[in-house]
Design a protein around this motif. Structure first.
Motif, PDB file in Angstrom:
ATOM      1  N   PRO A   2       0.822  -1.205   0.000  1.00 29.43           N
ATOM      2  CA  PRO A   2       0.000   0.000   0.000  1.00 29.43           C
ATOM      3  C   PRO A   2       0.863   1.265   0.000  1.00 29.43           C
ATOM      4  CG  PRO A   2      -0.034  -1.039   2.172  1.00 29.43           C
ATOM      5  CD  PRO A   2       0.719  -1.958   1.249  1.00 29.43           C
ATOM      6  N   ALA A   3       0.320   2.291  -0.625  1.00 26.94           N
ATOM      7  CA  ALA A   3       1.030   3.576  -0.663  1.00 26.94           C
ATOM      8  C   ALA A   3       0.878   4.287   0.670  1.00 26.94           C
ATOM      9  CB  ALA A   3       0.459   4.434  -1.785  1.00 26.94           C
ATOM     10  N   ASP A   4       1.902   5.034   1.036  1.00 29.17           N
ATOM     11  CA  ASP A   4       1.865   5.832   2.261  1.00 29.17           C
ATOM     12  C   ASP A   4       1.143   7.142   1.984  1.00 29.17           C
ATOM     13  OD1 ASP A   4       3.402   3.995   3.725  1.00 29.17           O
ATOM     14  OD2 ASP A   4       5.270   4.908   3.037  1.00 29.17           O
ATOM     15  N   ARG A   5       0.514   7.685   3.019  1.00 29.45           N
ATOM     16  CA  ARG A   5      -0.115   8.998   2.894  1.00 29.45           C
ATOM     17  C   ARG A   5       0.973  10.056   3.067  1.00 29.45           C
ATOM     18  NH1 ARG A   5      -4.892  10.091   1.178  1.00 29.45           N
ATOM     19  NH2 ARG A   5      -5.503  12.228   1.419  1.00 29.45           N
ATOM     20  N   ARG A   6       1.094  10.926   2.101  1.00 27.99           N
ATOM     21  CA  ARG A   6       2.080  11.998   2.112  1.00 27.99           C
ATOM     22  C   ARG A   6       1.374  13.306   2.401  1.00 27.99           C
ATOM     23  NH1 ARG A   6       6.123   9.309  -1.015  1.00 27.99           N
ATOM     24  NH2 ARG A   6       5.779   7.167  -0.384  1.00 27.99           N
ATOM     25  N   ILE A   7       1.951  14.105   3.276  1.00 27.35           N
ATOM     26  CA  ILE A   7       1.367  15.390   3.655  1.00 27.35           C
ATOM     27  C   ILE A   7       2.313  16.492   3.197  1.00 27.35           C
ATOM     28  CG2 ILE A   7       0.626  16.844   5.592  1.00 27.35           C
ATOM     29  CD1 ILE A   7      -0.015  14.194   7.071  1.00 27.35           C
ATOM     30  N   VAL A  78      -1.124  22.165  -4.769  1.00 35.73           N
ATOM     31  CA  VAL A  78      -2.569  22.042  -4.926  1.00 35.73           C
ATOM     32  C   VAL A  78      -3.131  20.882  -4.116  1.00 35.73           C
ATOM     33  CG1 VAL A  78      -2.554  23.133  -7.200  1.00 35.73           C
ATOM     34  CG2 VAL A  78      -2.422  20.648  -7.039  1.00 35.73           C
ATOM     35  N   ILE A  79      -2.268  19.942  -3.735  1.00 34.98           N
ATOM     36  CA  ILE A  79      -2.693  18.778  -2.958  1.00 34.98           C
ATOM     37  C   ILE A  79      -2.139  18.912  -1.542  1.00 34.98           C
ATOM     38  CG2 ILE A  79      -2.540  16.262  -2.745  1.00 34.98           C
ATOM     39  CD1 ILE A  79      -2.187  16.169  -5.814  1.00 34.98           C
ATOM     40  N   ALA A  80      -3.032  18.849  -0.567  1.00 34.93           N
ATOM     41  CA  ALA A  80      -2.608  18.920   0.840  1.00 34.93           C
ATOM     42  C   ALA A  80      -2.032  17.585   1.306  1.00 34.93           C
ATOM     43  CB  ALA A  80      -3.783  19.326   1.723  1.00 34.93           C
ATOM     44  N   SER A  81      -2.646  16.501   0.863  1.00 31.26           N
ATOM     45  CA  SER A  81      -2.153  15.166   1.195  1.00 31.26           C
ATOM     46  C   SER A  81      -2.705  14.171   0.180  1.00 31.26           C
ATOM     47  CB  SER A  81      -2.563  14.756   2.615  1.00 31.26           C
ATOM     48  OG  SER A  81      -3.946  14.501   2.684  1.00 31.26           O
ATOM     49  N   ALA A  82      -2.006  13.047   0.060  1.00 34.21           N
ATOM     50  CA  ALA A  82      -2.435  12.002  -0.873  1.00 34.21           C
ATOM     51  C   ALA A  82      -1.683  10.725  -0.550  1.00 34.21           C
ATOM     52  CB  ALA A  82      -2.152  12.415  -2.312  1.00 34.21           C
ATOM     53  N   ARG A  84       0.671   7.899  -2.005  1.00 33.47           N
ATOM     54  CA  ARG A  84       1.586   7.801  -3.142  1.00 33.47           C
ATOM     55  C   ARG A  84       2.763   6.926  -2.771  1.00 33.47           C
ATOM     56  NH1 ARG A  84       3.993  13.224  -5.126  1.00 33.47           N
ATOM     57  NH2 ARG A  84       5.219  12.940  -3.273  1.00 33.47           N
ATOM     58  N   SER A  85       3.146   6.060  -3.690  1.00 33.73           N
ATOM     59  CA  SER A  85       4.403   5.313  -3.606  1.00 33.73           C
ATOM     60  C   SER A  85       5.378   6.009  -4.538  1.00 33.73           C
ATOM     61  CB  SER A  85       4.214   3.869  -4.060  1.00 33.73           C
ATOM     62  OG  SER A  85       3.378   3.189  -3.156  1.00 33.73           O
ATOM     63  N   ILE A  92      -0.110   9.303  -7.583  1.00 32.48           N
ATOM     64  CA  ILE A  92      -0.951   9.936  -6.554  1.00 32.48           C
ATOM     65  C   ILE A  92      -2.340   9.320  -6.569  1.00 32.48           C
ATOM     66  CG2 ILE A  92      -2.109  12.099  -5.914  1.00 32.48           C
ATOM     67  CD1 ILE A  92       0.432  13.570  -6.828  1.00 32.48           C
ATOM     68  N   ARG A  93      -2.803   8.945  -5.384  1.00 28.33           N
ATOM     69  CA  ARG A  93      -4.137   8.375  -5.206  1.00 28.33           C
ATOM     70  C   ARG A  93      -4.819   9.079  -4.035  1.00 28.33           C
ATOM     71  NH1 ARG A  93      -2.829   6.977  -9.439  1.00 28.33           N
ATOM     72  NH2 ARG A  93      -2.376   4.902 -10.204  1.00 28.33           N
TER      73      ARG A  93
END
Length: 166
Positions: A2-7, A78-82, A84-85, A92-93
């Protein structure tokens, strides 16, 4: 896996910001360094330095940020968090949008918003909509993953010169 949530990072702006440059979401090198555009092959710092007529690459990060702010240039994403691997925008998911409208509403000197790359432009234009008196500018990505020559990138980025020179 699973991808980690990036902030992402907080915005780098102040009341004198005339130009806001929006990326998509910081990549792994940037997140690790806690610095915008930290990947050594990302062309952001040479490109914006060309716009400003200053070699920002020779300065420590904090001084680069100070120089941007002194010249009326702000940064955010533009993205606060997502999820992504890796660092690619294509990975980005489940993106959570940054509150761009509130930020823009609080920048009285803002004249233009420039999008650093296609995803930033696509999502940013959707989030922002129309803003009276603010130009929206799409730029080629400064990312090394965007395989366009530096001359072509610089030609597009140099269109920002008139915004920061006044």
């Amino acid at each position: 896996m699973p991808a980690d949530r990036r902030i992402g990072f907080p915005p780098v702006v102040d009341a004198a910001t005339r130009l806001l440059i929006l990326g998509s979401l910081p990549g792994d090198a940037s997140l690790k360094a806690a610095q915008y555009y930290a990947h050594p092959r990302n062309a952001f710092w040479p490109l914006i330095g060309g716009v400003l007529g200053e070699d920002l690459t020779v300065l420590p990060y904090e001084q680069r940020i100070d120089r941007l702010k002194a010249r009326g240039v702000g940064l955010w994403d533009v993205i606060a968090s997502a999820e992504r691997s890796g660092s690619l925008d294509a990975a980005i998911r489940s993106p959570e949008a940054a509150d761009l409208r509130s930020l823009i509403d609080g920048l009285p000197a803002l004249r233009a918003v420039a999008f650093n790359g296609k995803l930033a432009a696509k999502l940013g234009r959707r989030i922002i909509g129309d803003v009276n008196g603010v130009r929206l500018i799409d730029l080629p990505s400064s990312s090394p993953a965007h395989a366009v020559g530096m001359t072509i990138k610089a030609s597009s980025w140099n269109s920002l010169t008139d915004i920061v020179s006044t």
